[in-house]
Scaffold this motif. Structure first.
Motif, PDB file in Angstrom:
ATOM      1  N   LYS A  74       4.960  17.107   6.955  1.00 24.68           N
ATOM      2  CA  LYS A  74       5.868  16.162   7.598  1.00 24.68           C
ATOM      3  C   LYS A  74       5.253  15.807   8.948  1.00 24.68           C
ATOM      4  CE  LYS A  74      10.347  15.686   9.706  1.00 24.68           C
ATOM      5  NZ  LYS A  74      11.236  16.456  10.550  1.00 24.68           N
ATOM      6  N   LEU A  75       5.167  14.516   9.227  1.00 29.72           N
ATOM      7  CA  LEU A  75       4.604  14.047  10.490  1.00 29.72           C
ATOM      8  C   LEU A  75       5.512  14.477  11.638  1.00 29.72           C
ATOM      9  CD1 LEU A  75       2.546  12.340  12.083  1.00 29.72           C
ATOM     10  CD2 LEU A  75       4.026  10.363  11.631  1.00 29.72           C
ATOM     11  N   LEU A  76       4.926  15.179  12.612  1.00 28.78           N
ATOM     12  CA  LEU A  76       5.688  15.637  13.764  1.00 28.78           C
ATOM     13  C   LEU A  76       5.443  14.770  14.995  1.00 28.78           C
ATOM     14  CD1 LEU A  76       5.062  19.471  13.398  1.00 28.78           C
ATOM     15  CD2 LEU A  76       7.100  18.181  12.721  1.00 28.78           C
ATOM     16  N   TRP A  77       4.175  14.397  15.190  1.00 25.17           N
ATOM     17  CA  TRP A  77       3.831  13.700  16.426  1.00 25.17           C
ATOM     18  C   TRP A  77       2.459  13.080  16.276  1.00 25.17           C
ATOM     19  CZ3 TRP A  77       0.067  14.595  20.251  1.00 25.17           C
ATOM     20  CH2 TRP A  77       0.329  14.012  21.495  1.00 25.17           C
ATOM     21  N   THR A  78       2.295  11.887  16.818  1.00 21.08           N
ATOM     22  CA  THR A  78       0.988  11.251  16.805  1.00 21.08           C
ATOM     23  C   THR A  78       0.810  10.411  18.052  1.00 21.08           C
ATOM     24  OG1 THR A  78      -0.583   9.992  15.467  1.00 21.08           O
ATOM     25  CG2 THR A  78       1.685   9.209  15.467  1.00 21.08           C
ATOM     26  N   SER A  79      -0.411  10.320  18.509  1.00 19.79           N
ATOM     27  CA  SER A  79      -0.736   9.504  19.673  1.00 19.79           C
ATOM     28  C   SER A  79      -2.175   9.011  19.535  1.00 19.79           C
ATOM     29  CB  SER A  79      -0.599  10.337  20.955  1.00 19.79           C
ATOM     30  OG  SER A  79      -0.978   9.575  22.083  1.00 19.79           O
ATOM     31  N   GLY A  80      -2.381   7.721  19.758  1.00 24.48           N
ATOM     32  CA  GLY A  80      -3.726   7.174  19.804  1.00 24.48           C
ATOM     33  C   GLY A  80      -4.355   6.805  18.478  1.00 24.48           C
ATOM     34  N   ILE A  81      -3.614   6.925  17.390  1.00 27.17           N
ATOM     35  CA  ILE A  81      -4.144   6.551  16.076  1.00 27.17           C
ATOM     36  C   ILE A  81      -3.012   5.924  15.267  1.00 27.17           C
ATOM     37  CG2 ILE A  81      -3.767   8.888  15.178  1.00 27.17           C
ATOM     38  CD1 ILE A  81      -6.167   8.418  13.302  1.00 27.17           C
ATOM     39  N   LYS A  82      -3.287   4.768  14.683  1.00 29.02           N
ATOM     40  CA  LYS A  82      -2.302   4.093  13.843  1.00 29.02           C
ATOM     41  C   LYS A  82      -2.467   4.616  12.425  1.00 29.02           C
ATOM     42  CE  LYS A  82      -0.770  -0.375  12.268  1.00 29.02           C
ATOM     43  NZ  LYS A  82      -1.355  -1.033  11.125  1.00 29.02           N
ATOM     44  N   LEU A  83      -1.486   5.359  11.959  1.00 29.44           N
ATOM     45  CA  LEU A  83      -1.535   5.923  10.615  1.00 29.44           C
ATOM     46  C   LEU A  83      -1.186   4.848   9.591  1.00 29.44           C
ATOM     47  CD1 LEU A  83       0.338   9.271  11.314  1.00 29.44           C
ATOM     48  CD2 LEU A  83      -2.112   8.828  11.420  1.00 29.44           C
ATOM     49  N   ILE A  84      -1.797   4.960   8.405  1.00 31.46           N
ATOM     50  CA  ILE A  84      -1.441   4.039   7.332  1.00 31.46           C
ATOM     51  C   ILE A  84      -0.231   4.619   6.593  1.00 31.46           C
ATOM     52  CG2 ILE A  84      -3.799   3.167   7.160  1.00 31.46           C
ATOM     53  CD1 ILE A  84      -4.004   4.728   4.473  1.00 31.46           C
ATOM     54  N   PRO A  85       0.455   3.803   5.773  1.00 29.98           N
ATOM     55  CA  PRO A  85       1.616   4.313   5.026  1.00 29.98           C
ATOM     56  C   PRO A  85       1.236   5.494   4.134  1.00 29.98           C
ATOM     57  CG  PRO A  85       1.470   1.918   4.863  1.00 29.98           C
ATOM     58  CD  PRO A  85       0.205   2.395   5.530  1.00 29.98           C
ATOM     59  N   ALA A  86       2.248   6.137   3.598  1.00 28.97           N
ATOM     60  CA  ALA A  86       2.035   7.306   2.733  1.00 28.97           C
ATOM     61  C   ALA A  86       0.936   7.038   1.718  1.00 28.97           C
ATOM     62  CB  ALA A  86       3.331   7.666   2.010  1.00 28.97           C
ATOM     63  N   SER A  87       0.139   8.068   1.441  1.00 31.56           N
ATOM     64  CA  SER A  87      -1.034   7.907   0.572  1.00 31.56           C
ATOM     65  C   SER A  87      -0.673   7.411  -0.820  1.00 31.56           C
ATOM     66  CB  SER A  87      -1.811   9.217   0.492  1.00 31.56           C
ATOM     67  OG  SER A  87      -0.993  10.234  -0.051  1.00 31.56           O
ATOM     68  N   SER A  88       0.528   7.744  -1.321  1.00 28.25           N
ATOM     69  CA  SER A  88       0.913   7.277  -2.655  1.00 28.25           C
ATOM     70  C   SER A  88       1.005   5.760  -2.686  1.00 28.25           C
ATOM     71  CB  SER A  88       2.232   7.897  -3.092  1.00 28.25           C
ATOM     72  OG  SER A  88       3.248   7.565  -2.169  1.00 28.25           O
ATOM     73  N   SER A  89       1.529   5.154  -1.620  1.00 31.84           N
ATOM     74  CA  SER A  89       1.590   3.687  -1.597  1.00 31.84           C
ATOM     75  C   SER A  89       0.211   3.096  -1.317  1.00 31.84           C
ATOM     76  CB  SER A  89       2.603   3.203  -0.557  1.00 31.84           C
ATOM     77  OG  SER A  89       2.194   3.553   0.739  1.00 31.84           O
ATOM     78  N   ALA A  90      -0.627   3.841  -0.606  1.00 33.73           N
ATOM     79  CA  ALA A  90      -1.971   3.353  -0.296  1.00 33.73           C
ATOM     80  C   ALA A  90      -2.833   3.276  -1.545  1.00 33.73           C
ATOM     81  CB  ALA A  90      -2.633   4.252   0.740  1.00 33.73           C
ATOM     82  N   THR A  91      -2.625   4.189  -2.469  1.00 34.34           N
ATOM     83  CA  THR A  91      -3.453   4.207  -3.674  1.00 34.34           C
ATOM     84  C   THR A  91      -2.792   3.507  -4.858  1.00 34.34           C
ATOM     85  OG1 THR A  91      -2.609   6.403  -4.244  1.00 34.34           O
ATOM     86  CG2 THR A  91      -4.683   6.308  -3.012  1.00 34.34           C
ATOM     87  N   SER A  92      -1.516   3.095  -4.723  1.00 31.18           N
ATOM     88  CA  SER A  92      -0.833   2.462  -5.855  1.00 31.18           C
ATOM     89  C   SER A  92      -1.171   0.972  -5.984  1.00 31.18           C
ATOM     90  CB  SER A  92       0.677   2.652  -5.754  1.00 31.18           C
ATOM     91  OG  SER A  92       1.165   1.990  -4.605  1.00 31.18           O
ATOM     92  N   SER A  93      -1.234   0.263  -4.876  1.00 33.90           N
ATOM     93  CA  SER A  93      -1.600  -1.154  -4.948  1.00 33.90           C
ATOM     94  C   SER A  93      -3.080  -1.267  -4.614  1.00 33.90           C
ATOM     95  CB  SER A  93      -0.769  -1.972  -3.967  1.00 33.90           C
ATOM     96  OG  SER A  93      -1.005  -1.536  -2.646  1.00 33.90           O
ATOM     97  N   VAL A  94      -3.901  -1.352  -5.646  1.00 37.81           N
ATOM     98  CA  VAL A  94      -5.344  -1.293  -5.459  1.00 37.81           C
ATOM     99  C   VAL A  94      -5.888  -2.669  -5.103  1.00 37.81           C
ATOM    100  CG1 VAL A  94      -7.541  -0.680  -6.523  1.00 37.81           C
ATOM    101  CG2 VAL A  94      -5.492   0.620  -7.086  1.00 37.81           C
TER     102      VAL A  94
END
Length: 153
Positions: A74-94
């Motif tokens: 579970k994502l707790l904290w991030t700074s300085g990097i733009k994360l992409i959406p969950a990997s399942s959605s990243a790999t589903s629409s190819v």
């Protein structure tokens, strides 16, 4: 995360610091890529994001982003990097071309390889997404969770 606030603040202070110094301060990572150093400590997954920066005529790898996940990723904290959406959605629409990938996810967190190059992204669900391409055509998109990467390395 309130118990870890001082740790978060100390990492914030390390932003723009050289990779060699950062790693000398916190130790060897579980997994290391040119742009990512991944640590698993005290029930937390920590991903440090480094970018190559030219200072005068010398190339330096500087800490530009920090992301923390709990044990269940579970994502707790991030700074300085733009994360992409969950990997399942990243790999589903190819997407079929590199331009479609860049449109979908933005600039990659890392790029490496030659004849078959790979773009690397960190996702908001604690996975590293690898997009392999050759001559602008997507060859493969896969994702590997931080714990899986640690087992592989």
């Amino acid at each position: 995360m309130t118990g870890n606030n001082s740790m978060l603040e100390s990492f914030k202070m390390m932003l723009d610091t050289d990779k060699g110094f950062v790693i000398s301060q916190i130790g060897r990572p579980s997994v290391s890529f040119p742009s990512f150093s991944i640590y698993h400590r005290n029930g937390l997954w920590m991903v440090l994001y480094f970018q190559e920066t030219r200072i005068e005529n010398t190339l330096h790898s500087l800490l530009k982003g920090i992301t923390f996940f709990d044990e269940s990723l579970k994502l707790l904290w991030t700074s300085g990097i733009k994360l992409i959406p969950a990997s399942s959605s990243a790999t589903s629409s190819v997407p079929s071309t590199i331009n479609e990938v860049l449109e979908l996810f933005g600039a990659p967190h890392a790029t490496f390889g030659a004849s078959i190059a790979t773009l690397q992204y960190l996702s908001e669900d604690g996975s590293v997404v690898f997009v392999k391409y050759s001559e602008d055509k997507i060859v493969d998109i896969s994702s590997v969770s931080l714990p899986e990467l640690a087992k592989l390395c």
